[in-house]
Design a protein around this motif. Sequence first.
Motif, PDB file in Angstrom:
ATOM      1  N   LEU A  93     134.251  29.776   8.512  1.00  0.00           N
ATOM      2  CA  LEU A  93     134.332  28.328   8.699  1.00  0.00           C
ATOM      3  C   LEU A  93     135.754  27.947   9.075  1.00  0.00           C
ATOM      4  O   LEU A  93     136.708  28.394   8.431  1.00  0.00           O
ATOM      5  N   PRO A  94     135.941  27.129  10.093  1.00  0.00           N
ATOM      6  CA  PRO A  94     137.295  26.847  10.587  1.00  0.00           C
ATOM      7  C   PRO A  94     138.185  26.104   9.606  1.00  0.00           C
ATOM      8  O   PRO A  94     139.404  26.126   9.739  1.00  0.00           O
ATOM      9  N   TRP A  95     137.599  25.445   8.608  1.00  0.00           N
ATOM     10  CA  TRP A  95     138.407  24.678   7.656  1.00  0.00           C
ATOM     11  C   TRP A  95     138.582  25.406   6.322  1.00  0.00           C
ATOM     12  O   TRP A  95     139.117  24.841   5.374  1.00  0.00           O
ATOM     13  N   ILE A  96     138.157  26.669   6.255  1.00  0.00           N
ATOM     14  CA  ILE A  96     138.344  27.474   5.049  1.00  0.00           C
ATOM     15  C   ILE A  96     139.452  28.489   5.292  1.00  0.00           C
ATOM     16  O   ILE A  96     139.413  29.244   6.255  1.00  0.00           O
ATOM     17  N   GLN A  97     140.443  28.518   4.412  1.00  0.00           N
ATOM     18  CA  GLN A  97     141.538  29.471   4.543  1.00  0.00           C
ATOM     19  C   GLN A  97     141.182  30.818   3.905  1.00  0.00           C
ATOM     20  O   GLN A  97     141.484  31.873   4.453  1.00  0.00           O
ATOM     21  N   LYS A 114     139.571  28.351  -1.047  1.00  0.00           N
ATOM     22  CA  LYS A 114     140.853  27.713  -0.718  1.00  0.00           C
ATOM     23  C   LYS A 114     140.740  27.126   0.686  1.00  0.00           C
ATOM     24  O   LYS A 114     140.807  27.852   1.679  1.00  0.00           O
ATOM     25  N   PRO A 115     140.524  25.817   0.788  1.00  0.00           N
ATOM     26  CA  PRO A 115     140.423  25.212   2.120  1.00  0.00           C
ATOM     27  C   PRO A 115     141.804  25.016   2.729  1.00  0.00           C
ATOM     28  O   PRO A 115     142.815  24.989   2.016  1.00  0.00           O
ATOM     29  N   HIS A 116     141.839  24.912   4.047  1.00  0.00           N
ATOM     30  CA  HIS A 116     143.076  24.498   4.703  1.00  0.00           C
ATOM     31  C   HIS A 116     143.402  23.065   4.266  1.00  0.00           C
ATOM     32  O   HIS A 116     142.527  22.192   4.288  1.00  0.00           O
ATOM     33  N   THR A 117     144.627  22.826   3.870  1.00  0.00           N
ATOM     34  CA  THR A 117     145.045  21.470   3.504  1.00  0.00           C
ATOM     35  C   THR A 117     145.746  20.833   4.689  1.00  0.00           C
ATOM     36  O   THR A 117     146.810  21.306   5.112  1.00  0.00           O
ATOM     37  N   PRO A 118     145.178  19.786   5.265  1.00  0.00           N
ATOM     38  CA  PRO A 118     145.804  19.169   6.437  1.00  0.00           C
ATOM     39  C   PRO A 118     147.099  18.456   6.078  1.00  0.00           C
ATOM     40  O   PRO A 118     147.136  17.667   5.136  1.00  0.00           O
ATOM     41  N   LEU A 128     147.062  20.762  11.300  1.00  0.00           N
ATOM     42  CA  LEU A 128     147.991  21.819  10.913  1.00  0.00           C
ATOM     43  C   LEU A 128     148.096  21.841   9.398  1.00  0.00           C
ATOM     44  O   LEU A 128     148.155  20.789   8.755  1.00  0.00           O
ATOM     45  N   ASN A 129     148.106  23.051   8.814  1.00  0.00           N
ATOM     46  CA  ASN A 129     148.405  23.151   7.390  1.00  0.00           C
ATOM     47  C   ASN A 129     149.908  23.332   7.195  1.00  0.00           C
ATOM     48  O   ASN A 129     150.671  23.355   8.168  1.00  0.00           O
ATOM     49  N   SER A 130     150.357  23.475   5.965  1.00  0.00           N
ATOM     50  CA  SER A 130     151.796  23.542   5.689  1.00  0.00           C
ATOM     51  C   SER A 130     152.439  24.811   6.232  1.00  0.00           C
ATOM     52  O   SER A 130     153.660  24.886   6.341  1.00  0.00           O
ATOM     53  N   GLU A 131     151.617  25.820   6.586  1.00  0.00           N
ATOM     54  CA  GLU A 131     152.140  27.052   7.158  1.00  0.00           C
ATOM     55  C   GLU A 131     152.161  27.023   8.678  1.00  0.00           C
ATOM     56  O   GLU A 131     152.492  28.021   9.321  1.00  0.00           O
ATOM     57  N   LEU A 159     157.501  23.301  14.602  1.00  0.00           N
ATOM     58  CA  LEU A 159     157.388  21.862  14.379  1.00  0.00           C
ATOM     59  C   LEU A 159     157.017  21.536  12.936  1.00  0.00           C
ATOM     60  O   LEU A 159     157.537  20.579  12.358  1.00  0.00           O
ATOM     61  N   MET A 160     156.135  22.345  12.352  1.00  0.00           N
ATOM     62  CA  MET A 160     155.771  22.102  10.956  1.00  0.00           C
ATOM     63  C   MET A 160     156.977  22.312  10.054  1.00  0.00           C
ATOM     64  O   MET A 160     157.213  21.543   9.110  1.00  0.00           O
TER      65      MET A 160
END
Length: 259
Positions: A93-97, A114-118, A128-131, A159-160
């Motif tokens: 799933l694209p939103w699962i890390q 652990k989902p990606h946190t936007p 983008l997540n924090s990484e 940029l992040m």
Amino acid sequence: MKKAQLLQKYYSALAQARRMGQSLPSVLAVVLVLAGAITVLVKIMTQPLERVVIVGEIGELHRQALQGWLVENVAETAADWELEQTEVLVEALPWIQSAAATRVWPNTMRLEIKPHTPVALWGDGSFLNSEGQVFEPVSGSEGLVLPKLSGDLNQQSELMDLYLQLSGLLGDKTLRLDSLSMDSLGQLSVLMHNGTTVKLGRRAQLTRFQRFLEWHERYGADSDAALAIDVRYRNALAVANPNQVQVLSGFASRSGGGD
């Protein structure tokens, strides 16, 4: 002598047979216990899956989307207790890390998600997540109010990094970052929430942003105008508004040709 030896062997064999006869019940008891344990283990191992428990720092939006998706796509795999395969499917799933599946005896699967946190918007509809990793959001999260980062595909991590560092410099100030953009030459521009744009160039961006903050605290805190500020000067900055252009006195020429 021979008769005595034969008698001795006879009595020895008879004693050994008696000992074996005495120990037979114990051996049978051990065998029965082992057989019972194997039966119980097989019964436990073949217990059908009855529920899936989702744990982790996951919001209600992600939880609802994941629950529905599990029923449609992973029910059969999970029912067969294929833990690794379940993890692979969920992580697709694209939103699962990341996902970790474990069995809680006898009939529960525990899914630690652990989902990606936007942290910021990227391009048209991606996050983008924090990484600095780009990912597609879960359906329903399009309305999140987040700063927007724009640049080439290989610039998202840089940029992040810059966004997090610039945000750290803001501290508890009333100013907020609205967007960051970087061109193909690495020139960085920042848009503040009040419409003010700040050109930071491609060198010493943190130092230049700190200079802007110091100027804003002294001269710009009471201004409602959307200003255009260029900090690509050596120890100075230029401020423009719709009515006039001001270059603060004593400023030297741009360093490095305006980068």
